[in-house]
Design an enzyme around this catalytic site. Structure first.
Site, PDB file in Angstrom:
ATOM      1  CB  SER A 163      -0.885   0.001   1.257  1.00  0.00           C
ATOM      2  OG  SER A 163      -1.507   1.248   1.459  1.00  0.00           O
ATOM      3  CE1 TYR A 176      -4.285  -2.447   5.087  1.00  0.00           C
ATOM      4  CE2 TYR A 176      -3.407  -0.244   4.702  1.00  0.00           C
ATOM      5  CZ  TYR A 176      -3.939  -1.423   4.221  1.00  0.00           C
ATOM      6  OH  TYR A 176      -4.122  -1.578   2.865  1.00  0.00           O
TER       7      TYR A 176
END
Length: 278
Positions: A163, A176
């Protein structure tokens, strides 16, 4: 079949995919997290490149079967493998069976993942453990099984979906971000180790993407939302260019550049743009 899926199925033979088509013509790919979001989009995009077979992995068998029907309508063989990547023994058995029944897996796309959003001081250990178990340990487990077989065949390509938050950490997404940073380190290490076996390893770094996973989250201000199809198209383009890291969208490139030149400024922007979660 809805209009969006018809558009996917009808958009064949695009010239910008020609080199990659030649590379994977008649080959097999396995995509995790294929039941929805980015994984779903990647599976469909791969189906349009002339790939021979897609092995579709996720926990939701019903959604996998819907995707398999769509893939097969394009003319590509699809195999549904309902699987929880946190179950190590089940994963080992499933991959051994897939390799036995369907032959060499030439491309692995690790897309399965979850995200929980919370200020760190109010985060729940259960959510943290789930993110680590799926985003990192699950990816490690299936990659280890497939990479060993790719190495023995001296052929393969692995794509780990990280990401933009694997480059630029953001408030309210601490764990995350940690798992996505870890994926980049894992990818870089594998790229060095597996090159001698003719196995390429890349990372895909999408920014905020409109998927089921993020619709329950509070979005950051000023972030241009990507579509899963845009991310999937960027993956194909990155594979064509053999990019070690595939950034998606101009905002991702700008954020990474800003992080290199003025990290203090980017941190201030992220704090200011972060959602105020009560």
């Amino acid at each position: 079949m809805d209009s969006q899926n018809l558009a996917w199925a009808g958009n064949l033979g695009r010239p910008q995919y020609w080199r990659f088509i030649m590379n994977i013509q008649g080959k097999t790919a396995l995509v995790t997290g294929a039941s929805r979001g980015i994984g779903y989009a990647i599976a469909l995009e791969l189906a349009q490149t002339g790939i021979k077979k897609l092995l579709l992995v996720a926990r939701d068998q019903a959604r996998l079967e819907e995707l398999a029907d769509l893939v097969e309508s394009i003319g590509v063989e699809a195999v549904v493998i309902p699987l929880d990547l946190t179950q190590t023994v089940e994963v080992s058995i499933a991959i051994a069976k897939a390799w036995r029944d369907h032959g060499h897996i030439h491309l692995l796309v690790n897309c399965a993942g979850v995200a929980h959003q919370s200020p760190f001081l109010r985060s729940q250990l259960m959510d943290v453990q789930e993110e680590i178990a799926i985003n990192l340990i699950g990816m490690y487990t299936i990659t280890r099984l497939i990479a060993r077989r790719m190495a023995s065949q001296r052929e393969g390509r692995i794509v780990n979906v990280s990401s933009l938050m694997g480059k630029v950490a953001a408030p309210t997404m601490a764990t995350y971000s940690a798992t996505k940073f870890a994926i980049l380190g894992f990818t870089q290490a594998l790229r060095g180790e597996l090159a001698a076996y003719n196995v390429g390893v890349s990372a895909l770094l999408p920014s905020l993407t409109d998927t089921d996973m993020v619709r329950g989250l509070e979005w950051f201000r000023w972030v241009a939302v990507m579509t899963p199809k845009q991310v999937a198209k960027a993956l194909i383009d990155g594979l064509n260019k053999e990019s070690p890291e595939i950034l998606v969208g101009w905002q991702s490139h700008l954020a990474v550049l800003c992080n290199r030149i003025a990290p203090w400024l980017l941190e201030k922007i992220l704090v200011f743009s972060a959602p105020q979660i009560s």
